[in-house]
Motif scaffolding. Structure first.
Motif, PDB file in Angstrom:
ATOM      1  N   LEU A  74      47.841   9.923  -7.612  1.00 30.52           N
ATOM      2  CA  LEU A  74      47.679  11.558  -6.944  1.00 30.52           C
ATOM      3  C   LEU A  74      47.212  12.174  -5.968  1.00 30.52           C
ATOM      4  CD1 LEU A  74      46.239  11.958 -11.512  1.00 30.52           C
ATOM      5  CD2 LEU A  74      48.106  12.284 -10.437  1.00 30.52           C
ATOM      6  N   THR A 131      43.939  11.297  -4.990  1.00 31.15           N
ATOM      7  CA  THR A 131      42.807  13.073  -5.397  1.00 31.15           C
ATOM      8  C   THR A 131      41.846  12.509  -3.988  1.00 31.15           C
ATOM      9  OG1 THR A 131      41.776  10.819  -7.104  1.00 31.15           O
ATOM     10  CG2 THR A 131      42.564  12.606  -8.272  1.00 31.15           C
ATOM     11  N   ARG A 132      42.146  11.149  -3.404  1.00 26.54           N
ATOM     12  CA  ARG A 132      40.644  11.436  -2.456  1.00 26.54           C
ATOM     13  C   ARG A 132      41.079  11.875  -1.421  1.00 26.54           C
ATOM     14  NH1 ARG A 132      40.922   5.265  -2.016  1.00 26.54           N
ATOM     15  NH2 ARG A 132      42.726   5.521  -2.650  1.00 26.54           N
ATOM     16  N   LYS A 184      50.702  12.184  -0.327  1.00 24.77           N
ATOM     17  CA  LYS A 184      49.771  11.247   0.767  1.00 24.77           C
ATOM     18  C   LYS A 184      50.597  10.997   1.196  1.00 24.77           C
ATOM     19  CE  LYS A 184      47.536   8.474  -1.423  1.00 24.77           C
ATOM     20  NZ  LYS A 184      46.339   6.979  -2.151  1.00 24.77           N
ATOM     21  N   GLN A 192      57.771   7.931 -11.528  1.00 27.17           N
ATOM     22  CA  GLN A 192      56.941   7.667 -12.736  1.00 27.17           C
ATOM     23  C   GLN A 192      56.839   9.020 -13.725  1.00 27.17           C
ATOM     24  OE1 GLN A 192      53.621   6.510 -10.894  1.00 27.17           O
ATOM     25  NE2 GLN A 192      53.173   4.586 -13.324  1.00 27.17           N
ATOM     26  N   GLY A 213      49.432   3.598 -13.468  1.00 30.68           N
ATOM     27  CA  GLY A 213      48.523   2.989 -13.097  1.00 30.68           C
ATOM     28  C   GLY A 213      49.907   1.941 -11.964  1.00 30.68           C
TER      29      GLY A 213
HETATM   30  P1  UTP Z   1      45.612   4.968  -4.925  1.00 33.39           P
HETATM   31  O1  UTP Z   1      44.698   3.853  -6.154  1.00 33.39           O
HETATM   32  O2  UTP Z   1      45.547   4.818  -4.038  1.00 33.39           O
HETATM   33  O3  UTP Z   1      46.061   5.934  -6.293  1.00 33.39           O
HETATM   34  O4  UTP Z   1      46.781   3.583  -5.749  1.00 33.39           O
HETATM   35  P2  UTP Z   1      46.293   7.517  -5.895  1.00 33.39           P
HETATM   36  O5  UTP Z   1      46.362   8.275  -6.751  1.00 33.39           O
HETATM   37  O6  UTP Z   1      47.448   7.621  -4.975  1.00 33.39           O
HETATM   38  O7  UTP Z   1      45.361   7.624  -5.021  1.00 33.39           O
HETATM   39  P3  UTP Z   1      43.241   8.458  -5.793  1.00 33.39           P
HETATM   40  O8  UTP Z   1      42.720   7.131  -5.839  1.00 33.39           O
HETATM   41  O9  UTP Z   1      43.472   9.766  -6.617  1.00 33.39           O
HETATM   42  O10 UTP Z   1      42.967   8.949  -4.234  1.00 33.39           O
HETATM   43  C1  UTP Z   1      47.749   2.890  -5.152  1.00 33.39           C
HETATM   44  C2  UTP Z   1      49.431   3.044  -4.638  1.00 33.39           C
HETATM   45  O11 UTP Z   1      50.063   2.921  -5.240  1.00 33.39           O
HETATM   46  C3  UTP Z   1      50.420   4.249  -6.100  1.00 33.39           C
HETATM   47  C4  UTP Z   1      50.008   5.105  -5.135  1.00 33.39           C
HETATM   48  O12 UTP Z   1      50.835   6.009  -4.481  1.00 33.39           O
HETATM   49  C5  UTP Z   1      48.820   4.849  -4.040  1.00 33.39           C
HETATM   50  O13 UTP Z   1      51.026   3.753  -2.450  1.00 33.39           O
HETATM   51  N1  UTP Z   1      50.453   4.774  -7.925  1.00 33.39           N
HETATM   52  C6  UTP Z   1      49.431   4.366  -8.169  1.00 33.39           C
HETATM   53  C7  UTP Z   1      50.999   4.471  -7.963  1.00 33.39           C
HETATM   54  O14 UTP Z   1      52.596   5.094  -7.874  1.00 33.39           O
HETATM   55  N2  UTP Z   1      51.285   5.416  -9.792  1.00 33.39           N
HETATM   56  C8  UTP Z   1      49.897   5.345 -10.101  1.00 33.39           C
HETATM   57  O15 UTP Z   1      50.169   5.673 -11.374  1.00 33.39           O
HETATM   58  C9  UTP Z   1      49.148   5.430  -9.569  1.00 33.39           C
END
Ligand code: UTP
Length: 298
Positions: A16, A18-19, A29, A107, A112
């Motif tokens: 997502l 979110t940061r 992102k 997905q 996760g």
């Molecule tokens: P992050 O832990 O950085 O999560 O995922 P995020 O959602 O991208 O970012 P924040 O924490 O909300 O800001 C690490 C990697 O795993 C992918 C993300 O796209 C990133 O490349 N990921 C994470 C998925 O593809 N699916 C998920 O369900 C979770």
């Protein structure tokens, strides 16, 4: 004997982000640019440099821009051609070289990283594969191989799963998967057999300060080990937990790469990458260095 080469890379890009809100409300992102190239392109180029030609993206909602980025842009290309802007045309076409192919799988929910990797199982099949997290921007040493190319060279020797690691400050163990390892051999000091891996431990209980960075080479056995996992830290299906289970069946190695990691999933890391890569950029580097020198920083 089967040659131990890697043909496929998985890019989980369904998080997502979110940061980075509000920037990531409607855009991925992984499309945030560091100077002039989106994060995902750095990661794809790294995989390509390791000899991989099949790129598999695990996408989610609001990620269409990634598919478009790695597709032909007829309108743009014909405009550039008409205007005889051949250097730009070459640049645009270089994003997807002719010998590279891309596949996309969704997905449905951000359940996760482990779950995201599992979504790619039918496209990976029964062969080893790389996983690259594009928000970790990895830069190899100047003139040296990329981080994934270094790992692929190790994989050719061992045929076992390899995870990139780096030393992290004690107070930051909560942000990483942390490994405990056997001592490395004198002939290959960067490669260490993993004894144990734990997701985001508190510093008091972390088995070491060796943190997992976003590059993995995994054998296909990982899929059944991820499938066995219930939700872990943060209610997500963690890749770390799958790897922990894989350790009971196969050797897995930690690899201390040569190069630098920028955590572009965080604002601080993203800014560091932007400044450092801008300083080295062939077009704007000289200007940017002199601009930085002229800044009053207090
Ligand atoms: P992050 O832990 O950085 O999560 O995922 P995020 O959602 O991208 O970012 P924040 O924490 O909300 O800001 C690490 C990697 O795993 C992918 C993300 O796209 C990133 O490349 N990921 C994470 C998925 O593809 N699916 C998920 O369900 C979770």
């Amino acid at each position: 004997m089967k040659k131990l080469t890697l043909n496929k890379a998985v890019f989980p890009v369904a998080g997502l982000g979110t940061r980075f809100l509000p920037a990531t409300k409607a855009s991925p992102k992984e499309m945030l640019p560091v100077v002039d190239k989106p994060l995902i392109q750095y990661a794809v180029e790294e995989a390509y440099s390791a000899g991989i030609r099949h790129m598999i993206f695990v996408t989610g909602r609001s990620k269409r821009a990634i598919e478009d980025h790695f597709d032909t842009s007829y309108e743009l290309e014909s405009e550039l051609e008409k205007a005889e802007k051949f250097a730009l045309l070459k640049l645009v076409r270089s994003v997807q070289p002719d010998d590279m192919n891309c596949a996309f799988v969704r997905q449905p929910r951000s359940l996760g990283l482990g779950h995201a990797v599992l979504c790619a199982e039918h496209l990976v099949g029964n062969e080893p594969f790389a996983v690259l997290l594009a928000d970790d921007l990895m830069v190899g040493l100047s003139g040296g191989p990329s981080v994934l190319a270094q790992m692929a060279a190790q994989f050719e020797q061992t045929g076992q799963s390899i995870i990139s690691v780096q030393e992290v400050p004690a107070e930051q163990t909560r942000r990483y998967g942390i490994v405990a390892v056997d001592a490395a051999s004198a002939s290959n000091p960067g490669l260490m057999k993993i004894q144990k891996i734990v997701e985001k431990p508190a510093p008091e209980v972390a088995p070491s300060r060796m943190g997992v960075a976003g590059r993995y080479i995994l054998t296909p056995a990982i899929f059944e080990h991820i499938r066995k996992q219930a939700s872990g830290v943060g209610g997500e299906i963690q890749l770390t937990d799958g790897i922990s289970s894989l350790l009971d069946a196969e050797s897995v190695y930690a690899f201390q790469y040569q190069g630098k990691r920028y955590d572009c999933g965080s604002k601080e890391g993203f800014l560091e990458a932007t400044v450092e890569l801008a300083m080295q950029h062939p077009e704007v580097g000289e200007y940017f260095r002199s601009y930085l020198k002229g800044l009053k920083l207090d």
